[in-house]
Motif scaffolding. Structure first.
Motif, PDB file in Angstrom:
ATOM      1  N   LYS A 101       0.841  -1.201   0.000  1.00 59.00           N
ATOM      2  CA  LYS A 101       0.000   0.000   0.000  1.00 59.00           C
ATOM      3  C   LYS A 101       0.881   1.258   0.000  1.00 59.00           C
ATOM      4  CE  LYS A 101      -4.202   1.457   2.246  1.00 59.00           C
ATOM      5  NZ  LYS A 101      -5.027   1.302   3.420  1.00 59.00           N
ATOM      6  N   PHE A 102       0.374   2.312  -0.660  1.00 59.26           N
ATOM      7  CA  PHE A 102       1.191   3.516  -0.830  1.00 59.26           C
ATOM      8  C   PHE A 102       0.444   4.754  -0.307  1.00 59.26           C
ATOM      9  CE2 PHE A 102       3.329   6.786  -3.459  1.00 59.26           C
ATOM     10  CZ  PHE A 102       4.647   6.447  -3.182  1.00 59.26           C
ATOM     11  N   CYS A 103       1.116   5.642   0.418  1.00 63.66           N
ATOM     12  CA  CYS A 103       0.489   6.894   0.851  1.00 63.66           C
ATOM     13  C   CYS A 103       0.882   7.967  -0.161  1.00 63.66           C
ATOM     14  CB  CYS A 103       0.938   7.286   2.264  1.00 63.66           C
ATOM     15  SG  CYS A 103       0.298   8.905   2.741  1.00 63.66           S
ATOM     16  N   TYR A 104      -0.110   8.416  -0.950  1.00 66.90           N
ATOM     17  CA  TYR A 104       0.200   9.396  -1.992  1.00 66.90           C
ATOM     18  C   TYR A 104       0.492  10.771  -1.410  1.00 66.90           C
ATOM     19  CZ  TYR A 104      -0.845   5.794  -5.295  1.00 66.90           C
ATOM     20  OH  TYR A 104      -0.806   4.637  -5.996  1.00 66.90           O
ATOM     21  N   GLN A 105      -0.091  11.014  -0.273  1.00 63.68           N
ATOM     22  CA  GLN A 105       0.153  12.325   0.361  1.00 63.68           C
ATOM     23  C   GLN A 105       1.624  12.467   0.762  1.00 63.68           C
ATOM     24  OE1 GLN A 105      -2.148  13.022   3.921  1.00 63.68           O
ATOM     25  NE2 GLN A 105      -1.254  15.060   4.171  1.00 63.68           N
ATOM     26  N   GLN A 141       4.041  10.237  -0.188  1.00 64.45           N
ATOM     27  CA  GLN A 141       4.892   9.542  -1.159  1.00 64.45           C
ATOM     28  C   GLN A 141       5.764   8.475  -0.486  1.00 64.45           C
ATOM     29  OE1 GLN A 141       5.022  10.024  -4.691  1.00 64.45           O
ATOM     30  NE2 GLN A 141       3.089  11.036  -4.162  1.00 64.45           N
ATOM     31  N   CYS A 142       5.087   7.619   0.293  1.00 61.63           N
ATOM     32  CA  CYS A 142       5.852   6.536   0.913  1.00 61.63           C
ATOM     33  C   CYS A 142       4.976   5.293   1.051  1.00 61.63           C
ATOM     34  CB  CYS A 142       6.409   6.956   2.264  1.00 61.63           C
ATOM     35  SG  CYS A 142       5.134   7.348   3.457  1.00 61.63           S
ATOM     36  N   GLN A 143       5.621   4.175   1.251  1.00 64.62           N
ATOM     37  CA  GLN A 143       4.880   2.935   1.403  1.00 64.62           C
ATOM     38  C   GLN A 143       4.345   2.798   2.820  1.00 64.62           C
ATOM     39  OE1 GLN A 143       7.954   0.594  -0.649  1.00 64.62           O
ATOM     40  NE2 GLN A 143       6.303  -0.950  -0.771  1.00 64.62           N
ATOM     41  N   TYR A 144       3.214   2.109   2.915  1.00 66.38           N
ATOM     42  CA  TYR A 144       2.687   1.800   4.246  1.00 66.38           C
ATOM     43  C   TYR A 144       3.576   0.758   4.914  1.00 66.38           C
ATOM     44  CZ  TYR A 144      -1.830   4.171   4.297  1.00 66.38           C
ATOM     45  OH  TYR A 144      -2.820   5.095   4.365  1.00 66.38           O
ATOM     46  N   MET A 145       3.506   0.694   6.199  1.00 69.15           N
ATOM     47  CA  MET A 145       4.258  -0.337   6.909  1.00 69.15           C
ATOM     48  C   MET A 145       3.300  -1.160   7.743  1.00 69.15           C
ATOM     49  SD  MET A 145       7.745   1.396   8.188  1.00 69.15           S
ATOM     50  CE  MET A 145       8.711  -0.090   8.035  1.00 69.15           C
ATOM     51  N   LEU A 146       3.699  -2.389   7.948  1.00 61.46           N
ATOM     52  CA  LEU A 146       2.919  -3.249   8.833  1.00 61.46           C
ATOM     53  C   LEU A 146       3.617  -3.209  10.190  1.00 61.46           C
ATOM     54  CD1 LEU A 146       0.455  -5.134   8.569  1.00 61.46           C
ATOM     55  CD2 LEU A 146       2.074  -7.023   8.313  1.00 61.46           C
ATOM     56  N   ILE A 147       2.968  -2.614  11.124  1.00 60.04           N
ATOM     57  CA  ILE A 147       3.586  -2.493  12.452  1.00 60.04           C
ATOM     58  C   ILE A 147       2.698  -3.195  13.455  1.00 60.04           C
ATOM     59  CG2 ILE A 147       4.373  -0.887  14.263  1.00 60.04           C
ATOM     60  CD1 ILE A 147       5.038   1.086  12.049  1.00 60.04           C
ATOM     61  N   ASN A 148       3.236  -4.225  14.036  1.00 58.73           N
ATOM     62  CA  ASN A 148       2.443  -5.043  14.975  1.00 58.73           C
ATOM     63  C   ASN A 148       1.073  -5.380  14.387  1.00 58.73           C
ATOM     64  OD1 ASN A 148       4.450  -5.278  16.776  1.00 58.73           O
ATOM     65  ND2 ASN A 148       3.569  -3.897  18.300  1.00 58.73           N
ATOM     66  N   ASN A 149       1.102  -5.838  13.172  1.00 57.10           N
ATOM     67  CA  ASN A 149      -0.100  -6.274  12.456  1.00 57.10           C
ATOM     68  C   ASN A 149      -1.057  -5.138  12.069  1.00 57.10           C
ATOM     69  OD1 ASN A 149       0.554  -8.978  12.366  1.00 57.10           O
ATOM     70  ND2 ASN A 149      -0.244  -9.288  14.474  1.00 57.10           N
ATOM     71  N   LYS A 150      -0.593  -3.912  12.156  1.00 51.91           N
ATOM     72  CA  LYS A 150      -1.442  -2.790  11.718  1.00 51.91           C
ATOM     73  C   LYS A 150      -0.779  -2.124  10.527  1.00 51.91           C
ATOM     74  CE  LYS A 150      -3.726   0.516  14.353  1.00 51.91           C
ATOM     75  NZ  LYS A 150      -3.657   1.293  15.610  1.00 51.91           N
ATOM     76  N   GLU A 151      -1.579  -1.904   9.454  1.00 54.62           N
ATOM     77  CA  GLU A 151      -1.003  -1.305   8.259  1.00 54.62           C
ATOM     78  C   GLU A 151      -1.161   0.219   8.351  1.00 54.62           C
ATOM     79  OE1 GLU A 151      -1.077  -2.645   3.589  1.00 54.62           O
ATOM     80  OE2 GLU A 151      -2.975  -2.384   4.632  1.00 54.62           O
ATOM     81  N   LEU A 152      -0.067   0.942   8.292  1.00 50.77           N
ATOM     82  CA  LEU A 152      -0.181   2.405   8.422  1.00 50.77           C
ATOM     83  C   LEU A 152       0.979   3.147   7.755  1.00 50.77           C
ATOM     84  CD1 LEU A 152       1.972   2.853  10.974  1.00 50.77           C
ATOM     85  CD2 LEU A 152      -0.001   2.054  12.257  1.00 50.77           C
ATOM     86  N   THR A 194       3.650   5.787   8.310  1.00 48.38           N
ATOM     87  CA  THR A 194       4.303   6.274   9.541  1.00 48.38           C
ATOM     88  C   THR A 194       4.250   7.807   9.634  1.00 48.38           C
ATOM     89  OG1 THR A 194       6.400   6.155   8.385  1.00 48.38           O
ATOM     90  CG2 THR A 194       5.862   4.334   9.887  1.00 48.38           C
ATOM     91  N   VAL A 195       4.280   8.484   8.473  1.00 48.72           N
ATOM     92  CA  VAL A 195       4.235   9.952   8.507  1.00 48.72           C
ATOM     93  C   VAL A 195       2.841  10.428   8.929  1.00 48.72           C
ATOM     94  CG1 VAL A 195       4.780  12.076   7.245  1.00 48.72           C
ATOM     95  CG2 VAL A 195       5.942   9.959   6.645  1.00 48.72           C
ATOM     96  N   CYS A 196       1.802   9.778   8.359  1.00 48.46           N
ATOM     97  CA  CYS A 196       0.423  10.103   8.783  1.00 48.46           C
ATOM     98  C   CYS A 196       0.270   9.911  10.285  1.00 48.46           C
ATOM     99  CB  CYS A 196      -0.596   9.199   8.092  1.00 48.46           C
ATOM    100  SG  CYS A 196      -0.978   9.639   6.401  1.00 48.46           S
ATOM    101  N   GLU A 197       0.785   8.788  10.789  1.00 46.49           N
ATOM    102  CA  GLU A 197       0.656   8.477  12.217  1.00 46.49           C
ATOM    103  C   GLU A 197       1.367   9.515  13.077  1.00 46.49           C
ATOM    104  OE1 GLU A 197      -1.264   6.044  13.755  1.00 46.49           O
ATOM    105  OE2 GLU A 197      -1.959   6.022  11.676  1.00 46.49           O
ATOM    106  N   THR A 198       2.576   9.911  12.626  1.00 45.35           N
ATOM    107  CA  THR A 198       3.338  10.908  13.389  1.00 45.35           C
ATOM    108  C   THR A 198       2.575  12.219  13.444  1.00 45.35           C
ATOM    109  OG1 THR A 198       5.297   9.873  12.488  1.00 45.35           O
ATOM    110  CG2 THR A 198       5.626  11.965  13.612  1.00 45.35           C
ATOM    111  N   GLU A 199       1.982  12.592  12.295  1.00 44.91           N
ATOM    112  CA  GLU A 199       1.217  13.849  12.266  1.00 44.91           C
ATOM    113  C   GLU A 199       0.036  13.803  13.230  1.00 44.91           C
ATOM    114  OE1 GLU A 199       2.234  15.434   7.775  1.00 44.91           O
ATOM    115  OE2 GLU A 199       0.164  14.873   8.266  1.00 44.91           O
ATOM    116  N   LYS A 200      -0.659  12.642  13.213  1.00 46.25           N
ATOM    117  CA  LYS A 200      -1.818  12.506  14.112  1.00 46.25           C
ATOM    118  C   LYS A 200      -1.401  12.645  15.569  1.00 46.25           C
ATOM    119  CE  LYS A 200      -4.207   9.042  11.675  1.00 46.25           C
ATOM    120  NZ  LYS A 200      -4.524   7.628  11.765  1.00 46.25           N
TER     121      LYS A 200
END
Ligand SMILES: Nc1ncnc2c1ncn2[C@@H]1O[C@H](COP(=O)(O)OP(=O)(O)OP(=O)(O)O)[C@@H](O)[C@H]1O
Ligand SMILES: [Mg+2]
Ligand SMILES: [Zn+2]
Length: 269
Positions: free
Chosen positions: A20-24, A26-37, A39-45
């Motif tokens: 999966k890709f985050c177009y906002q 421009q990076c790939q999603y990561m699977l972290i502890n079975n959650k796909e996200l 990381t930049v979106c998460e940091t912003e949140k």
């Protein structure tokens, strides 16, 4: 308050890139502890949440500081006055009943946002300062965003005078006048007592008049509560007429004519 640097990632963190890709960002999603996200979106949140927490904490501290102002910054000679309220104001006669009613009625009008000055007048020990403090405490409890301050006029002037010699003393003329001007509700307690014996018709010094004038002029659009033993004629002899006239603008009078001195009620000789 939390700080972003204090947030630690768990040791056993399982991470892997996904398709999966985050177009906002421009990076790939990561699977972290079975959650796909992303990381930049998460940091912003997380940053936004922390900012909200910090802002809420600041507002809470400001509100508490406003509430505490009455108890921590009032200028008093007698700290026991801080316990004076409507609940412990005991009515024993017609005048006390009527004056308590008048004070409660003024409180109602203040709560509606009306601006006017209250004068508590009458002899010593009849409960003027008690009711003035009761009003402030009720206003303070009713709305935690309003600021209230009780200032004994004589003590205030004494502290300012002391600051001339003592550099450690924070009660400079500017500090005190700014403080008394800034609050929403101010009690000026025992006006006129600062010039000494009330029967000698002494004129207040230029210094005293100047300080009072500064405060009163700057509070023309705010409510001030004044207590005094002195009648209008004597006040006009002590201060200039213009100052007294400003202080009496839009006045709600609560006068004690018959009530006895409560300080000596238990002493008979
Ligand atoms: N009705 C009342 N019920 C309970 N306590 C009262 C009442 N009236 C006055 N007191 C108490 O009696 C003492 C004197 O009252 P207060 O300080 O309000 O008098 P005052 O009119 O401001 O006098 P002064 O002109 O000397 O400053 C205070 O401790 C006050 O709490
Ligand atoms: Mg008093
Ligand atoms: Zn993203």
């Amino acid at each position: 308050m939390r700080n972003i640097a204090e947030i630690k990632l768990p040791h056993n963190l399982q991470m892997a890139y996904t398709s999966k890709f985050c177009y906002q960002h421009q990076c790939q999603y990561m699977l972290i502890n079975n959650k796909e996200l992303c990381t930049v979106c998460e940091t912003e949140k997380l940053t936004q949440q922390l900012e909200r927490e910090v802002a809420n904490e600041l507002i809470a501290r400001q509100t508490l500081a406003k509430y505490n102002m009455l108890y921590k910054q009032s200028i008093l000679q007698d700290e026991t006055l801080l316990d004076a309220g409507f609940k412990n104001y005991i009515v024993t006669d017609h005048e006390e009943t009527a004056n308590k009613e008048r004070a409660l009625n003024a409180l109602k009008q203040f709560r509606k946002g009306e601006v006017f000055n209250i004068w508590f007048t009458g002899n010593t020990g009849v409960g003027k300062s008690h009711l003035a403090m009761a009003l402030l405490r009720s206003l303070n409890e009713f709305d935690r965003h309003v600021t209230c301050l009780f200032a004994d006029v004589d003590e205030m002037l004494r502290r300012i005078r002391d600051s001339f010699q003592n550099r450690e003393n924070k009660f400079t003329e500017k500090y005190v006048t700014d403080l008394l001007t800034s609050v929403d509700y101010l009690v000026l307690d025992d006006l006129g007592a600062e010039t000494g014996d009330i029967d000698t018709e002494k004129r207040a010094s230029d210094y005293t008049s100047r300080i009072l004038r500064g405060i009163i002029n700057a509070r023309q659009n705010k409510s001030t509560i004044i207590t005094t033993n002195i009648n209008r004629t004597k006040l006009e002899a002590m201060y200039d007429r213009k100052l007294v006239s400003r202080m009496m603008k839009n006045t709600y009078l609560i006068h004690f004519a018959e009530t006895k001195d409560k300080r000596i009620r238990n002493i008979e000789f």
